[in-house]
Design an enzyme around this catalytic site. Sequence first.
Site, short mmCIF file in Angstrom:
data_model
loop_
_atom_site.label_atom_id
_atom_site.label_comp_id
_atom_site.label_asym_id
_atom_site.label_seq_id
_atom_site.Cartn_x
_atom_site.Cartn_y
_atom_site.Cartn_z
N LYS A 162 0.85 -1.38 0.03
CA LYS A 162 -0.09 0.12 -0.09
C LYS A 162 0.98 1.37 0.01
O LYS A 162 0.29 2.32 -0.53
CB LYS A 162 -0.80 0.06 1.18
CG LYS A 162 -2.25 -0.88 1.06
CD LYS A 162 -2.98 -0.73 2.27
CE LYS A 162 -4.25 -1.34 2.13
NZ LYS A 162 -5.31 -1.13 3.25
N ASP A 213 -10.01 3.44 2.41
CA ASP A 213 -10.06 2.77 3.67
C ASP A 213 -10.70 3.63 4.57
O ASP A 213 -11.57 3.41 5.52
CB ASP A 213 -8.63 2.30 4.04
CG ASP A 213 -8.20 1.28 3.40
OD1 ASP A 213 -8.98 0.37 3.28
OD2 ASP A 213 -6.93 1.03 3.30
#
Length: 286
Positions: free
Chosen positions: A73, A109
């Site tokens: 990520k 997220d």
Amino acid sequence: MKEKIKGTTSLYGLLGYPIDHSKSPEMHNLGFVSQNLDSVYMAFNVVDGYIEEAVNAFRILGVEGFNVTMPHKEEILKILDEVSEEAKIIGAVNTVKNENGKLIGHNTDGKGFIQALLEAGSDFYGKKVVLIGAGGAARAIAIQLALDGVDELVIFNRTLDRAEKIINTINENTSNVKARAQKLNEKVLQQELKDAAVLINCTSIGMENSTKSSIISSYKTLHKDLFVADIVYGSTRTKLLEMANEIGCKTMNGLGMLLWQGALAFKIWTGLDMPVELVKKEVFNE
Ligand code: NAP
């Protein structure tokens, strides 16, 4: 699914390791079918050190969009052509859209968590939120809460300097949030929670190997007006949520965040809504 794949079918995917447990293929493929899209989503195991090659392969293959998960990520930021403002501040990307050959990174997220929180009937605008944990998920949630209007944010973590790093980022990028870090200590946590509206567990305590553990040990730490969210999703009702329910708190488990980070990625890629009620029923058995 198989008989729908044709010469025209566009590919979406997930890059990460390990990804066998991922719910994303089921969620997105259900979304594609219900929106009548000629698209398919596949998960690819990509170990540490190989993300650049995998992304370049996706570029050559004209993949329309993809998710990125552990351990890539952060690493992926330097490979992409552009990165959204939030993803840049968070320092992590979980969603990439191919816009005419340009790869644009986003982070859904934190936004996914917020969408789930609002859907569960909680609110954080102008309020005090206490968050425990300072890993990747905590960072995305804390920064998004700060960007989206939380009044006061206290981050507790076992390793204080990780929480301090998140607070520094928040202070560098926002001006109206009262944000501070605290070393994890249950007495101090109890004090901080007295005037808080929301408590979020972003530690991994409560996952499969620790379902009987909770990040707090005493019921006295909580109060009934607190909304308690646990982002762990291996177990739908963690020990922390059981304790919170017992004293009358409203609660939310980690499935909502998982669902909404996916739904927001689906929207970025297709411009369409993921059928969230159907996904809850078919994929999460809710
Ligand atoms: P991470 O980067 O590894 O961070 C783990 C966090 O847990 C750190 O703050 C760590 O503290 C803390 N921690 C671990 N063991 C602890 C212990 N024994 N006592 C106190 N603190 C402890 O992990 P992550 O990616 O942020 O993920 C955290 C959790 O969120 C996992 O359970 C993951 O499955 C879940 N998650 C859910 C979603 C969703 O969509 N619902 C999305 C992402 C992640 P230190 O800094 O002191 O090590």
